[in-house]
Design a protein around this motif. Structure first.
Motif, PDB file in Angstrom:
ATOM      1  N   GLY A 221       0.814  -1.209   0.000  1.00  0.00           N
ATOM      2  CA  GLY A 221       0.000   0.000   0.000  1.00  0.00           C
ATOM      3  C   GLY A 221       0.851   1.263   0.000  1.00  0.00           C
ATOM      4  N   CYS A 222       1.854   1.305   0.873  1.00  0.00           N
ATOM      5  CA  CYS A 222       2.740   2.483   0.917  1.00  0.00           C
ATOM      6  C   CYS A 222       3.548   2.618  -0.368  1.00  0.00           C
ATOM      7  CB  CYS A 222       3.668   2.387   2.128  1.00  0.00           C
ATOM      8  SG  CYS A 222       2.852   2.718   3.703  1.00  0.00           S
ATOM      9  N   PHE A 223       3.972   1.486  -0.916  1.00  0.00           N
ATOM     10  CA  PHE A 223       4.733   1.534  -2.167  1.00  0.00           C
ATOM     11  C   PHE A 223       3.871   2.128  -3.282  1.00  0.00           C
ATOM     12  CE2 PHE A 223       6.238  -0.270  -6.179  1.00  0.00           C
ATOM     13  CZ  PHE A 223       7.590   0.024  -6.113  1.00  0.00           C
ATOM     14  N   CYS A 224       2.620   1.644  -3.409  1.00  0.00           N
ATOM     15  CA  CYS A 224       1.716   2.168  -4.444  1.00  0.00           C
ATOM     16  C   CYS A 224       1.443   3.646  -4.224  1.00  0.00           C
ATOM     17  CB  CYS A 224       0.399   1.391  -4.428  1.00  0.00           C
ATOM     18  SG  CYS A 224       0.515  -0.305  -5.021  1.00  0.00           S
ATOM     19  N   TYR A 225       1.286   4.033  -2.975  1.00  0.00           N
ATOM     20  CA  TYR A 225       0.942   5.422  -2.660  1.00  0.00           C
ATOM     21  C   TYR A 225       2.097   6.366  -2.969  1.00  0.00           C
ATOM     22  CZ  TYR A 225      -0.700   9.423   0.082  1.00  0.00           C
ATOM     23  OH  TYR A 225      -1.088  10.680   0.473  1.00  0.00           O
ATOM     24  N   PHE A 226       3.248   6.105  -2.376  1.00  0.00           N
ATOM     25  CA  PHE A 226       4.365   7.047  -2.494  1.00  0.00           C
ATOM     26  C   PHE A 226       5.066   6.971  -3.847  1.00  0.00           C
ATOM     27  CE2 PHE A 226       3.887   6.805   2.117  1.00  0.00           C
ATOM     28  CZ  PHE A 226       3.926   8.150   2.447  1.00  0.00           C
ATOM     29  N   ALA A 227       4.948   5.837  -4.530  1.00  0.00           N
ATOM     30  CA  ALA A 227       5.590   5.717  -5.838  1.00  0.00           C
ATOM     31  C   ALA A 227       4.785   6.392  -6.940  1.00  0.00           C
ATOM     32  CB  ALA A 227       5.812   4.246  -6.180  1.00  0.00           C
ATOM     33  N   THR A 228       3.527   6.749  -6.642  1.00  0.00           N
ATOM     34  CA  THR A 228       2.666   7.274  -7.707  1.00  0.00           C
ATOM     35  C   THR A 228       2.214   8.718  -7.511  1.00  0.00           C
ATOM     36  OG1 THR A 228       0.709   6.364  -6.584  1.00  0.00           O
ATOM     37  CG2 THR A 228       1.756   4.986  -8.252  1.00  0.00           C
ATOM     38  N   ILE A 229       2.179   9.222  -6.273  1.00  0.00           N
ATOM     39  CA  ILE A 229       1.609  10.557  -6.065  1.00  0.00           C
ATOM     40  C   ILE A 229       2.408  11.639  -6.788  1.00  0.00           C
ATOM     41  CG2 ILE A 229       0.458  10.019  -3.894  1.00  0.00           C
ATOM     42  CD1 ILE A 229       2.789  11.249  -2.411  1.00  0.00           C
ATOM     43  N   GLY A 230       3.714  11.394  -6.983  1.00  0.00           N
ATOM     44  CA  GLY A 230       4.519  12.385  -7.687  1.00  0.00           C
ATOM     45  C   GLY A 230       4.207  12.445  -9.168  1.00  0.00           C
ATOM     46  N   ALA A 231       3.591  11.379  -9.709  1.00  0.00           N
ATOM     47  CA  ALA A 231       3.281  11.334 -11.141  1.00  0.00           C
ATOM     48  C   ALA A 231       1.857  11.783 -11.448  1.00  0.00           C
ATOM     49  CB  ALA A 231       3.490   9.913 -11.671  1.00  0.00           C
ATOM     50  N   LEU A 232       1.092  12.114 -10.405  1.00  0.00           N
ATOM     51  CA  LEU A 232      -0.309  12.490 -10.598  1.00  0.00           C
ATOM     52  C   LEU A 232      -0.514  13.971 -10.305  1.00  0.00           C
ATOM     53  CD1 LEU A 232      -2.000   9.453  -8.800  1.00  0.00           C
ATOM     54  CD2 LEU A 232      -1.876   9.851 -11.268  1.00  0.00           C
ATOM     55  N   PRO A 233      -1.477  14.611 -10.952  1.00  0.00           N
ATOM     56  CA  PRO A 233      -1.793  16.005 -10.647  1.00  0.00           C
ATOM     57  C   PRO A 233      -2.230  16.158  -9.198  1.00  0.00           C
ATOM     58  CG  PRO A 233      -2.856  15.297 -12.691  1.00  0.00           C
ATOM     59  CD  PRO A 233      -2.305  14.066 -12.048  1.00  0.00           C
ATOM     60  N   ALA A 234      -1.922  17.302  -8.607  1.00  0.00           N
ATOM     61  CA  ALA A 234      -2.218  17.533  -7.190  1.00  0.00           C
ATOM     62  C   ALA A 234      -3.707  17.407  -6.895  1.00  0.00           C
ATOM     63  CB  ALA A 234      -1.711  18.910  -6.768  1.00  0.00           C
ATOM     64  N   HIS A 235      -4.561  17.904  -7.821  1.00  0.00           N
ATOM     65  CA  HIS A 235      -5.995  17.849  -7.565  1.00  0.00           C
ATOM     66  C   HIS A 235      -6.509  16.406  -7.594  1.00  0.00           C
ATOM     67  CE1 HIS A 235      -5.989  17.866 -12.023  1.00  0.00           C
ATOM     68  NE2 HIS A 235      -7.109  17.192 -11.911  1.00  0.00           N
ATOM     69  N   THR A 236      -5.895  15.559  -8.412  1.00  0.00           N
ATOM     70  CA  THR A 236      -6.281  14.144  -8.449  1.00  0.00           C
ATOM     71  C   THR A 236      -5.937  13.462  -7.139  1.00  0.00           C
ATOM     72  OG1 THR A 236      -5.940  14.035 -10.841  1.00  0.00           O
ATOM     73  CG2 THR A 236      -5.946  11.946  -9.645  1.00  0.00           C
ATOM     74  N   VAL A 237      -4.732  13.741  -6.623  1.00  0.00           N
ATOM     75  CA  VAL A 237      -4.305  13.167  -5.349  1.00  0.00           C
ATOM     76  C   VAL A 237      -5.247  13.606  -4.232  1.00  0.00           C
ATOM     77  CG1 VAL A 237      -2.466  13.147  -3.619  1.00  0.00           C
ATOM     78  CG2 VAL A 237      -1.897  12.982  -6.051  1.00  0.00           C
ATOM     79  N   ALA A 238      -5.603  14.905  -4.212  1.00  0.00           N
ATOM     80  CA  ALA A 238      -6.450  15.444  -3.147  1.00  0.00           C
ATOM     81  C   ALA A 238      -7.854  14.861  -3.194  1.00  0.00           C
ATOM     82  CB  ALA A 238      -6.503  16.964  -3.244  1.00  0.00           C
ATOM     83  N   ILE A 239      -8.450  14.849  -4.390  1.00  0.00           N
ATOM     84  CA  ILE A 239      -9.831  14.384  -4.517  1.00  0.00           C
ATOM     85  C   ILE A 239      -9.937  12.882  -4.256  1.00  0.00           C
ATOM     86  CG2 ILE A 239     -11.739  14.061  -6.133  1.00  0.00           C
ATOM     87  CD1 ILE A 239     -10.860  16.698  -7.459  1.00  0.00           C
ATOM     88  N   CYS A 240      -9.065  12.126  -4.867  1.00  0.00           N
ATOM     89  CA  CYS A 240      -9.132  10.665  -4.721  1.00  0.00           C
ATOM     90  C   CYS A 240      -8.728  10.215  -3.320  1.00  0.00           C
ATOM     91  CB  CYS A 240      -8.234   9.985  -5.750  1.00  0.00           C
ATOM     92  SG  CYS A 240      -8.790  10.211  -7.453  1.00  0.00           S
ATOM     93  N   GLY A 241      -7.994  11.072  -2.598  1.00  0.00           N
ATOM     94  CA  GLY A 241      -7.570  10.710  -1.247  1.00  0.00           C
ATOM     95  C   GLY A 241      -8.723  10.422  -0.311  1.00  0.00           C
ATOM     96  N   TYR A 242      -9.908  10.988  -0.605  1.00  0.00           N
ATOM     97  CA  TYR A 242     -11.074  10.752   0.243  1.00  0.00           C
ATOM     98  C   TYR A 242     -11.613   9.341   0.078  1.00  0.00           C
ATOM     99  CZ  TYR A 242     -10.858  15.768   0.805  1.00  0.00           C
ATOM    100  OH  TYR A 242     -10.422  17.029   1.081  1.00  0.00           O
ATOM    101  N   LEU A 243     -11.081   8.602  -0.884  1.00  0.00           N
ATOM    102  CA  LEU A 243     -11.511   7.220  -1.055  1.00  0.00           C
ATOM    103  C   LEU A 243     -11.132   6.368   0.157  1.00  0.00           C
ATOM    104  CD1 LEU A 243     -12.734   5.081  -2.935  1.00  0.00           C
ATOM    105  CD2 LEU A 243     -10.457   4.751  -3.930  1.00  0.00           C
ATOM    106  N   GLU A 244     -10.042   6.725   0.832  1.00  0.00           N
ATOM    107  CA  GLU A 244      -9.612   5.929   1.981  1.00  0.00           C
ATOM    108  C   GLU A 244     -10.640   5.934   3.111  1.00  0.00           C
ATOM    109  OE1 GLU A 244      -6.177   5.807   5.446  1.00  0.00           O
ATOM    110  OE2 GLU A 244      -5.838   7.030   3.660  1.00  0.00           O
ATOM    111  N   PRO A 245     -11.036   7.097   3.665  1.00  0.00           N
ATOM    112  CA  PRO A 245     -12.030   7.047   4.748  1.00  0.00           C
ATOM    113  C   PRO A 245     -13.391   6.558   4.288  1.00  0.00           C
ATOM    114  CG  PRO A 245     -11.633   9.319   4.090  1.00  0.00           C
ATOM    115  CD  PRO A 245     -10.591   8.485   3.402  1.00  0.00           C
ATOM    116  N   ILE A 246     -13.769   6.891   3.054  1.00  0.00           N
ATOM    117  CA  ILE A 246     -15.071   6.444   2.556  1.00  0.00           C
ATOM    118  C   ILE A 246     -15.094   4.926   2.418  1.00  0.00           C
ATOM    119  CG2 ILE A 246     -16.619   6.480   0.558  1.00  0.00           C
ATOM    120  CD1 ILE A 246     -15.772   9.408   0.135  1.00  0.00           C
ATOM    121  N   SER A 247     -14.023   4.352   1.875  1.00  0.00           N
ATOM    122  CA  SER A 247     -13.971   2.898   1.720  1.00  0.00           C
ATOM    123  C   SER A 247     -13.939   2.207   3.081  1.00  0.00           C
ATOM    124  CB  SER A 247     -12.758   2.484   0.884  1.00  0.00           C
ATOM    125  OG  SER A 247     -11.537   2.821   1.536  1.00  0.00           O
ATOM    126  N   ALA A 248     -13.282   2.832   4.078  1.00  0.00           N
ATOM    127  CA  ALA A 248     -13.249   2.252   5.420  1.00  0.00           C
ATOM    128  C   ALA A 248     -14.655   2.170   6.003  1.00  0.00           C
ATOM    129  CB  ALA A 248     -12.342   3.088   6.331  1.00  0.00           C
TER     130      ALA A 248
END
Length: 287
Positions: A221-248
Motif C-alpha cells: 500500500g505504501c509503495f503504491c501510494y508514495f511511488a505514484t503521487i509524484g506522477a499524478l496532478p495535485a488535484h487528483t491526489v487530493a480528490i481521490c484521497g477521500y476514497l480511503e475514509p469512505i472505503s473504510a
C-alpha cells in the motif's frame, strides 16, 4: 499516467481495509501495530532497494530529524486508531481520525506561513461539530469513552505527523516513506517493549490476516501510494484521497455489519465535507 492512477487508487483501498484485517486478529492493538509496522517496513525496504533506489538521507540531517518526529507521531497515531477500532468500531474511528488533515489546514499559518481564511475556519467548525455529533451519539448509546479519546488523539497525532513530514524539503517520495516508517517501527518497538514485552503468542488463524495487514496493506500500500503521487496532478491526489475514509466506512458497514445512526451519519458527512471544503480553500490559494 493510467498505471499511476490505478496504483494510487489500489493503495487507498488497501489503507481503507486496515480495520477489516485488524478485526480478524486476536492480539492487542499495540501488538497488531508492531507486527504491521515490522512487516511493512521490511517489504518496503526490499521494494525500495530492488527498484534501484539509494538512500540520500545522510546529506539532509535536518530533514531526517523532521522525519524522525513524524515517524514517532505516526507510531502513536497507528496505536491510537487501532485501539479505537476495537472500542468504537472501524468506520467511526477512521472518520474521527480524518479530522487530522483539517487540523493541518488550520494550523498551517503557524508552521508554513499560510493565511488562515474564513473558509478554513468554517472547515474546522464543520469537522468539530461532526466529531461532537459522533462522540455524543456514541457515548449516549453506551459506547466506549476511551475509544472516543483514542480516536480524537489519533487525529491530533495524524496532524503532527503530516506537519513534520511537510517540513522535510529534500527527502521525498519513497525514501521519505521508508525513513519515516523506520522511526515508526522504532517507536512502536520501544513502547510495546516497555508496556508488556515483545514476546507474543500468535494464533495460527491470525497469521494470514497479519500478513495481509503488514505486507499487503502496509508494504504494498505504501509503495503504491508514495511511488505514484509524484506522477499524478495535485488535484487528483487530493480528490481521490477521500476514497480511503469512505472505503473504510463502506467496508465496516458491508463486511463487519457495523451500525451507524442517522446522527452519526450527519457527523460523518460534516467531517468529510469540512475536509473537502478546507482542501479547496487551500488549493485556491495555491498552498
Amino acid at each position: 499516467m493510467k498505471k499511476a492512477f490505478w496504483a494510487y487508487i489500489f493503495g487507498l483501498i488497501l489503507f481503507g481495509s486496515n480495520g477489516v484485517a485488524a478485526s480478524c486478529i486476536h492480539l492487542t492493538s499495540q501488538q497488531i501495530v508492531l507486527l504491521r509496522t515490522l512487516l511493512g517496513f521490511a517489504l518496503l525496504a526490499v521494494l525500495y532497494f530492488a527498484t534501484g533506489h539509494r538512500l540520500t538521507a545522510g546529506q539532509h540531517k535536518r530533514d531526517c530529524a523532521f522525519l524522525a518526529l513524524s515517524g514517532v507521531a505516526m507510531g502513536a497515531d497507528w496505536m491510537l486508531v487501532f485501539e479505537a477500532y476495537g472500542q468504537i468500531g472501524i468506520g467511526l474511528s477512521t472518520i474521527i481520525n480524518y479530522c487530522g488533515p483539517i487540523l493541518v489546514i488550520v494550523t498551517a499559518p503557524l508552521f508554513f506561513r499560510e493565511r488562515l481564511t474564513w473558509q478554513k475556519g468554517l472547515a474546522l467548525a464543520m469537522a468539530m461539530v461532526g466529531a461532537c455529533l459522533i462522540s455524543g451519539q456514541t457515548a449516549a448509546a453506551g459506547g466506549s469513552v476511551w475509544g472516543l479519546v483514542c480516536a480524537g488523539l489519533s487525529a491530533v497525532t495524524y496532524a503532527i505527523l503530516v506537519i513534520f513530514n511537510k517540513m522535510s524539503r529534500h527527502i521525498v517520495g519513497m525514501e521519505n516513506a521508508l525513513i519515516q516508517m523506520g522511526f515508526t517501527l522504532l517507536t512502536v518497538v520501544i513502547f510495546v517493549g516497555f508496556r508488556g514485552g515483545l514476546a507474543m503468542d500468535i494464533p495460527a488463524g491470525d497469521r494470514p490476516f497479519i500478513l495481509w495487514l503488514g505486507l499487503l496493506n502496509t508494504g504494498v500500500g505504501c509503495f503504491c501510494y508514495f511511488a505514484t503521487i509524484g506522477a499524478l496532478p495535485a488535484h487528483t491526489v487530493a480528490i481521490c484521497g477521500y476514497l480511503e475514509p469512505i472505503s473504510a466506512v463502506v467496508f465496516s458497514l458491508v463486511i463487519l455489519r457495523e451500525v451507524i445512526s442517522p446522527v452519526q451519519l450527519v457527523g460523518i458527512l460534516l467531517i468529510l465535507g469540512g475536509a473537502v471544503f478546507g482542501e479547496r480553500a487551500s488549493g485556491a490559494e495555491g498552498c
